[in-house]
Design a protein around this motif. Sequence first.
Motif, PDB file in Angstrom:
ATOM      1  N   PRO A  93       4.657  32.603 -41.677  1.00  0.00           N
ATOM      2  CA  PRO A  93       3.429  32.430 -40.881  1.00  0.00           C
ATOM      3  C   PRO A  93       3.496  33.120 -39.517  1.00  0.00           C
ATOM      4  O   PRO A  93       2.498  33.688 -39.050  1.00  0.00           O
ATOM      5  CB  PRO A  93       3.320  30.912 -40.726  1.00  0.00           C
ATOM      6  CG  PRO A  93       4.088  30.345 -41.855  1.00  0.00           C
ATOM      7  CD  PRO A  93       5.190  31.308 -42.114  1.00  0.00           C
ATOM      8  N   VAL A  94       4.662  33.081 -38.878  1.00  0.00           N
ATOM      9  CA  VAL A  94       4.803  33.752 -37.584  1.00  0.00           C
ATOM     10  C   VAL A  94       4.636  35.254 -37.755  1.00  0.00           C
ATOM     11  O   VAL A  94       3.941  35.914 -36.966  1.00  0.00           O
ATOM     12  CB  VAL A  94       6.172  33.420 -36.957  1.00  0.00           C
ATOM     13  CG1 VAL A  94       6.428  34.291 -35.732  1.00  0.00           C
ATOM     14  CG2 VAL A  94       6.245  31.953 -36.565  1.00  0.00           C
ATOM     15  N   ARG A  95       5.270  35.811 -38.791  1.00  0.00           N
ATOM     16  CA  ARG A  95       5.168  37.259 -39.025  1.00  0.00           C
ATOM     17  C   ARG A  95       3.729  37.694 -39.275  1.00  0.00           C
ATOM     18  O   ARG A  95       3.339  38.810 -38.929  1.00  0.00           O
ATOM     19  CB  ARG A  95       6.054  37.651 -40.208  1.00  0.00           C
ATOM     20  CG  ARG A  95       6.054  39.143 -40.511  1.00  0.00           C
ATOM     21  CD  ARG A  95       7.065  39.483 -41.586  1.00  0.00           C
ATOM     22  NE  ARG A  95       6.824  38.734 -42.796  1.00  0.00           N
ATOM     23  CZ  ARG A  95       5.895  39.065 -43.712  1.00  0.00           C
ATOM     24  NH1 ARG A  95       5.119  40.111 -43.510  1.00  0.00           N
ATOM     25  NH2 ARG A  95       5.746  38.355 -44.813  1.00  0.00           N
ATOM     26  N   LYS A  96       2.941  36.826 -39.874  1.00  0.00           N
ATOM     27  CA  LYS A  96       1.530  37.134 -40.125  1.00  0.00           C
ATOM     28  C   LYS A  96       0.639  36.777 -38.936  1.00  0.00           C
ATOM     29  O   LYS A  96      -0.585  36.864 -39.030  1.00  0.00           O
ATOM     30  CB  LYS A  96       1.060  36.402 -41.376  1.00  0.00           C
ATOM     31  CG  LYS A  96       1.756  36.887 -42.651  1.00  0.00           C
ATOM     32  CD  LYS A  96       1.270  36.127 -43.869  1.00  0.00           C
ATOM     33  CE  LYS A  96       1.950  36.641 -45.131  1.00  0.00           C
ATOM     34  NZ  LYS A  96       1.514  35.887 -46.341  1.00  0.00           N
ATOM     35  N   GLY A  97       1.256  36.361 -37.836  1.00  0.00           N
ATOM     36  CA  GLY A  97       0.489  36.029 -36.644  1.00  0.00           C
ATOM     37  C   GLY A  97      -0.378  34.814 -36.815  1.00  0.00           C
ATOM     38  O   GLY A  97      -1.419  34.703 -36.168  1.00  0.00           O
ATOM     39  N   PHE A  98       0.061  33.867 -37.674  1.00  0.00           N
ATOM     40  CA  PHE A  98      -0.718  32.656 -37.958  1.00  0.00           C
ATOM     41  C   PHE A  98      -2.158  33.004 -38.353  1.00  0.00           C
ATOM     42  O   PHE A  98      -3.113  32.358 -37.937  1.00  0.00           O
ATOM     43  CB  PHE A  98      -0.704  31.711 -36.747  1.00  0.00           C
ATOM     44  CG  PHE A  98       0.671  31.213 -36.408  1.00  0.00           C
ATOM     45  CD1 PHE A  98       1.292  30.240 -37.185  1.00  0.00           C
ATOM     46  CD2 PHE A  98       1.357  31.726 -35.309  1.00  0.00           C
ATOM     47  CE1 PHE A  98       2.566  29.785 -36.869  1.00  0.00           C
ATOM     48  CE2 PHE A  98       2.636  31.266 -34.988  1.00  0.00           C
ATOM     49  CZ  PHE A  98       3.233  30.292 -35.775  1.00  0.00           C
ATOM     50  N   GLY A  99      -2.262  34.058 -39.173  1.00  0.00           N
ATOM     51  CA  GLY A  99      -3.563  34.460 -39.682  1.00  0.00           C
ATOM     52  C   GLY A  99      -4.274  35.504 -38.854  1.00  0.00           C
ATOM     53  O   GLY A  99      -5.307  36.025 -39.279  1.00  0.00           O
ATOM     54  N   LEU A 100      -3.732  35.866 -37.698  1.00  0.00           N
ATOM     55  CA  LEU A 100      -4.386  36.844 -36.824  1.00  0.00           C
ATOM     56  C   LEU A 100      -3.996  38.280 -37.153  1.00  0.00           C
ATOM     57  O   LEU A 100      -4.615  39.216 -36.649  1.00  0.00           O
ATOM     58  CB  LEU A 100      -4.056  36.547 -35.360  1.00  0.00           C
ATOM     59  CG  LEU A 100      -4.545  35.196 -34.829  1.00  0.00           C
ATOM     60  CD1 LEU A 100      -4.085  34.994 -33.392  1.00  0.00           C
ATOM     61  CD2 LEU A 100      -6.073  35.094 -34.928  1.00  0.00           C
ATOM     62  N   GLY A 101      -2.944  38.459 -37.966  1.00  0.00           N
ATOM     63  CA  GLY A 101      -2.531  39.806 -38.352  1.00  0.00           C
ATOM     64  C   GLY A 101      -1.141  40.146 -37.850  1.00  0.00           C
ATOM     65  O   GLY A 101      -0.625  39.540 -36.906  1.00  0.00           O
ATOM     66  N   VAL A 102      -0.538  41.158 -38.494  1.00  0.00           N
ATOM     67  CA  VAL A 102       0.838  41.538 -38.152  1.00  0.00           C
ATOM     68  C   VAL A 102       0.918  42.208 -36.792  1.00  0.00           C
ATOM     69  O   VAL A 102       2.008  42.292 -36.211  1.00  0.00           O
ATOM     70  CB  VAL A 102       1.426  42.464 -39.236  1.00  0.00           C
ATOM     71  CG1 VAL A 102       1.549  41.737 -40.563  1.00  0.00           C
ATOM     72  CG2 VAL A 102       0.568  43.717 -39.411  1.00  0.00           C
ATOM     73  N   TRP A 103      -0.201  42.707 -36.276  1.00  0.00           N
ATOM     74  CA  TRP A 103      -0.162  43.368 -34.966  1.00  0.00           C
ATOM     75  C   TRP A 103       0.272  42.398 -33.874  1.00  0.00           C
ATOM     76  O   TRP A 103       0.853  42.811 -32.859  1.00  0.00           O
ATOM     77  CB  TRP A 103      -1.525  43.973 -34.635  1.00  0.00           C
ATOM     78  CG  TRP A 103      -2.623  42.951 -34.510  1.00  0.00           C
ATOM     79  CD1 TRP A 103      -3.392  42.447 -35.513  1.00  0.00           C
ATOM     80  CD2 TRP A 103      -3.054  42.315 -33.303  1.00  0.00           C
ATOM     81  NE1 TRP A 103      -4.284  41.521 -35.024  1.00  0.00           N
ATOM     82  CE2 TRP A 103      -4.111  41.427 -33.666  1.00  0.00           C
ATOM     83  CE3 TRP A 103      -2.674  42.391 -31.974  1.00  0.00           C
ATOM     84  CZ2 TRP A 103      -4.761  40.632 -32.738  1.00  0.00           C
ATOM     85  CZ3 TRP A 103      -3.331  41.608 -31.045  1.00  0.00           C
ATOM     86  CH2 TRP A 103      -4.360  40.740 -31.427  1.00  0.00           C
ATOM     87  N   ILE A 104      -0.013  41.114 -34.065  1.00  0.00           N
ATOM     88  CA  ILE A 104       0.494  40.103 -33.128  1.00  0.00           C
ATOM     89  C   ILE A 104       1.660  39.337 -33.739  1.00  0.00           C
ATOM     90  O   ILE A 104       2.459  38.738 -33.030  1.00  0.00           O
ATOM     91  CB  ILE A 104      -0.625  39.122 -32.721  1.00  0.00           C
ATOM     92  CG1 ILE A 104      -0.188  38.276 -31.518  1.00  0.00           C
ATOM     93  CG2 ILE A 104      -1.021  38.226 -33.897  1.00  0.00           C
ATOM     94  CD1 ILE A 104      -1.294  37.405 -30.964  1.00  0.00           C
ATOM     95  N   GLY A 105       1.786  39.406 -35.070  1.00  0.00           N
ATOM     96  CA  GLY A 105       2.841  38.656 -35.745  1.00  0.00           C
ATOM     97  C   GLY A 105       4.229  39.159 -35.432  1.00  0.00           C
ATOM     98  O   GLY A 105       5.137  38.365 -35.138  1.00  0.00           O
ATOM     99  N   TYR A 106       4.432  40.467 -35.463  1.00  0.00           N
ATOM    100  CA  TYR A 106       5.780  40.992 -35.227  1.00  0.00           C
ATOM    101  C   TYR A 106       6.244  40.798 -33.784  1.00  0.00           C
ATOM    102  O   TYR A 106       7.415  40.463 -33.557  1.00  0.00           O
ATOM    103  CB  TYR A 106       5.860  42.457 -35.657  1.00  0.00           C
ATOM    104  CG  TYR A 106       6.025  42.603 -37.147  1.00  0.00           C
ATOM    105  CD1 TYR A 106       7.223  42.282 -37.768  1.00  0.00           C
ATOM    106  CD2 TYR A 106       4.973  43.041 -37.944  1.00  0.00           C
ATOM    107  CE1 TYR A 106       7.371  42.406 -39.140  1.00  0.00           C
ATOM    108  CE2 TYR A 106       5.109  43.164 -39.319  1.00  0.00           C
ATOM    109  CZ  TYR A 106       6.315  42.844 -39.910  1.00  0.00           C
ATOM    110  OH  TYR A 106       6.464  42.956 -41.270  1.00  0.00           O
TER     111      TYR A 106
END
Length: 307
Positions: A179-192
Amino acid sequence: MTEPQRGEDGPGEERPGRWSRARSRVAGLAGTAKVLREEVPLVGRALRQIVRVNLLDSATRLAAQAFLSALPALLAVAVFAPAAIRDGVVSSMRDQLGITGEAQKTFQQMMSAEHTDVTQSFGAVGVVVTLLSATTLSRALQRVCERCWEIPKAGTRVAAWRWLVWLLVWLVFLVLQVPVRKGFGLGVWIGYPLLLVFATLLWWWTQHLLLGSRVRWYPLLPGAVLCGGGQVLLTVAALVYLPGAVSRSVAKFGPYGVVFTSLSWLIVLFTAMTLGIALGRVVSEESAAARLLGTPTEPGRWGRREG
């Protein structure tokens, strides 16, 4: 009598062959390394630190403990947990170890078993025993940290609770990693970037906890950043490399291919983490960094518990 032609071997004459040229190159590389150690002290200290830590041996021990004890503990805890946590464990295993295809189906079937069946076959006592045995990973990681910082081994009474606490936090991090890597649903641009922050904080806290607070927080920060960055890079590499590697290994070795590939990847992962902790100390003791982080430079500085 004709004289030996130029470039041919003759009496009393040695022609520099392939091996002599190779020896010359090796000698040149050794001389270059010596010059680097003398002219760039950071390189020399880094090389000595890697040798002192025994990098590959330490990483192999950590990988073996993670595979044989910590991963079973993760599964034992997850089967008793709610469905959301079980799904997180499946996703984390898929991303971190490349478990896909038939192996993933079998894994999901095992994780979706009824709690009553799991309780009867495993039991709460079994979970506790599995967790306690999994602290071997915590102990092995503590020894690596102590070796990197040249600190005497901590007593069991001081360290025992830390082993279990670190293991539980590590299991929680694995569950939340996807879930963190996916940005809690906001996308990988914020997840990574979030994953980098979380991984850095985890390894910062890990060193401080397992060293028994004998090293202050700030000197541990370079190692935490190196470990966090390495973990994020390896997460990206795992998503690209592991699915294909596992498929090829399964096709060649059958079900054992998953074991071979997963264990090899864990060795790579813990090599990067061990290297990060080891080089973190070297960086923190550089003159400019030492002034900024407050790293003491006197001998025996880490011999006693601080704070």
